[in-house]
Design a protein around this motif. Sequence first.
Motif, mmCIF file in Angstrom:
data_model
loop_
_atom_site.group_PDB
_atom_site.id
_atom_site.type_symbol
_atom_site.label_atom_id
_atom_site.label_comp_id
_atom_site.label_asym_id
_atom_site.label_seq_id
_atom_site.Cartn_x
_atom_site.Cartn_y
_atom_site.Cartn_z
ATOM 1 N N ALA A 90 0.735 -1.310 0.034
ATOM 2 C CA ALA A 90 -0.047 -0.100 -0.037
ATOM 3 C C ALA A 90 1.104 1.290 0.068
ATOM 4 N N ALA A 91 1.937 1.320 0.796
ATOM 5 C CA ALA A 91 2.805 2.634 0.722
ATOM 6 C C ALA A 91 3.635 2.833 -0.560
ATOM 7 N N ARG A 92 4.066 1.655 -1.082
ATOM 8 C CA ARG A 92 4.825 1.798 -2.339
ATOM 9 C C ARG A 92 3.630 2.170 -3.451
ATOM 10 N N GLN A 93 2.708 1.698 -3.378
ATOM 11 C CA GLN A 93 1.706 2.055 -4.218
ATOM 12 C C GLN A 93 0.995 3.688 -4.073
ATOM 13 N N LEU A 94 1.149 3.910 -2.875
ATOM 14 C CA LEU A 94 0.973 5.514 -2.849
ATOM 15 C C LEU A 94 1.965 6.143 -3.352
ATOM 16 N N TYR A 95 3.275 5.766 -3.140
ATOM 17 C CA TYR A 95 4.362 6.490 -3.544
ATOM 18 C C TYR A 95 4.321 6.557 -4.874
ATOM 19 N N PHE A 96 4.138 5.415 -5.752
ATOM 20 C CA PHE A 96 3.973 5.539 -7.126
ATOM 21 C C PHE A 96 2.886 6.332 -7.830
ATOM 22 N N ALA A 97 1.660 6.398 -7.068
ATOM 23 C CA ALA A 97 0.560 7.188 -7.386
ATOM 24 C C ALA A 97 0.847 8.618 -7.460
ATOM 25 N N ALA A 98 1.599 9.077 -6.494
ATOM 26 C CA ALA A 98 1.982 10.544 -6.025
ATOM 27 C C ALA A 98 3.252 10.637 -6.969
ATOM 28 N N LEU A 145 3.427 9.585 -10.143
ATOM 29 C CA LEU A 145 2.806 9.825 -11.495
ATOM 30 C C LEU A 145 2.159 11.272 -11.469
ATOM 31 N N ALA A 146 1.593 11.358 -10.281
ATOM 32 C CA ALA A 146 0.713 12.693 -10.260
ATOM 33 C C ALA A 146 1.819 13.928 -10.576
ATOM 34 N N TYR A 147 2.827 13.695 -9.945
ATOM 35 C CA TYR A 147 4.236 14.619 -9.690
ATOM 36 C C TYR A 147 4.656 14.932 -11.263
ATOM 37 N N ILE A 148 5.007 13.724 -11.991
ATOM 38 C CA ILE A 148 5.672 14.008 -13.336
ATOM 39 C C ILE A 148 4.647 13.986 -14.542
ATOM 40 N N ASP A 149 3.353 13.656 -14.248
ATOM 41 C CA ASP A 149 2.093 13.736 -15.307
ATOM 42 C C ASP A 149 1.286 14.619 -14.921
ATOM 43 N N PRO A 150 1.360 16.344 -15.150
ATOM 44 C CA PRO A 150 0.310 16.976 -14.672
ATOM 45 C C PRO A 150 -0.986 16.742 -15.507
ATOM 46 N N ALA A 151 -0.729 16.486 -17.095
ATOM 47 C CA ALA A 151 -1.927 16.335 -17.710
ATOM 48 C C ALA A 151 -2.788 15.275 -17.180
ATOM 49 N N GLY A 152 -2.243 14.066 -16.665
ATOM 50 C CA GLY A 152 -3.132 13.109 -16.073
ATOM 51 C C GLY A 152 -3.260 13.212 -14.430
ATOM 52 N N ARG A 153 -3.080 14.400 -13.932
ATOM 53 C CA ARG A 153 -2.970 14.447 -12.569
ATOM 54 C C ARG A 153 -4.273 13.976 -11.912
ATOM 55 N N HIS A 186 -4.562 10.345 -11.371
ATOM 56 C CA HIS A 186 -3.557 10.118 -10.472
ATOM 57 C C HIS A 186 -3.965 10.528 -8.933
ATOM 58 N N HIS A 187 -4.506 11.647 -8.849
ATOM 59 C CA HIS A 187 -5.026 12.113 -7.584
ATOM 60 C C HIS A 187 -6.110 11.435 -7.130
ATOM 61 N N ASP A 188 -6.918 10.868 -7.921
ATOM 62 C CA ASP A 188 -7.962 9.791 -7.338
ATOM 63 C C ASP A 188 -7.296 8.398 -6.892
ATOM 64 N N ALA A 189 -6.301 7.922 -7.537
ATOM 65 C CA ALA A 189 -5.612 6.946 -6.956
ATOM 66 C C ALA A 189 -4.998 7.290 -5.623
ATOM 67 N N VAL A 190 -4.234 8.408 -5.541
ATOM 68 C CA VAL A 190 -3.559 8.620 -4.286
ATOM 69 C C VAL A 190 -4.582 8.745 -3.015
ATOM 70 N N VAL A 191 -5.839 9.395 -3.413
ATOM 71 C CA VAL A 191 -6.798 9.506 -2.118
ATOM 72 C C VAL A 191 -7.290 7.930 -2.065
ATOM 73 N N GLN A 192 -7.594 6.919 -2.812
ATOM 74 C CA GLN A 192 -7.892 5.896 -2.365
ATOM 75 C C GLN A 192 -6.793 4.981 -1.718
ATOM 76 N N LEU A 193 -5.494 5.157 -2.333
ATOM 77 C CA LEU A 193 -4.631 4.282 -1.510
ATOM 78 C C LEU A 193 -4.295 5.189 -0.233
#
Length: 132
Positions: free
Chosen positions: A50-58, A60-68, A71-78
Amino acid sequence: MLRITLRDGEKAIVNGAVLRAVGRTQIAVENQVSILRGREVMRPEEATTAARQLYFAAMLAYIDPAGRDAHHDAVVQLLSLLIATIDTAEGRDLCIRFAHDIAQGDYYKSLSVARDLIAIEDALGSSAPQAA
């Protein structure tokens, strides 16, 4: 201005572009960009808890502003999943700090907190459930 040094062969991501140093390389960044050095990049297959998935989603949100937004929705869920699995005061405090950084749009800062959450998860010997 931000100055970073990359060792020979070290990779960095700058606004989604993967760069690889040829020889020891120093880069001066003179404007606002999303940048991660190779050691800060997590591959999808490394997101096993769970913590690693949270890191990964955050990340992606950082490096992919167009898909933020996605990615933000995934961050909240994780983050919700992680809060349910880490039952230490330190872990809860870190989850709050992480949520604050995300709410402020400081995705890079949130990655540092996520690394601390990974360390706690590892110390607890957690085989935390993965999000679907």
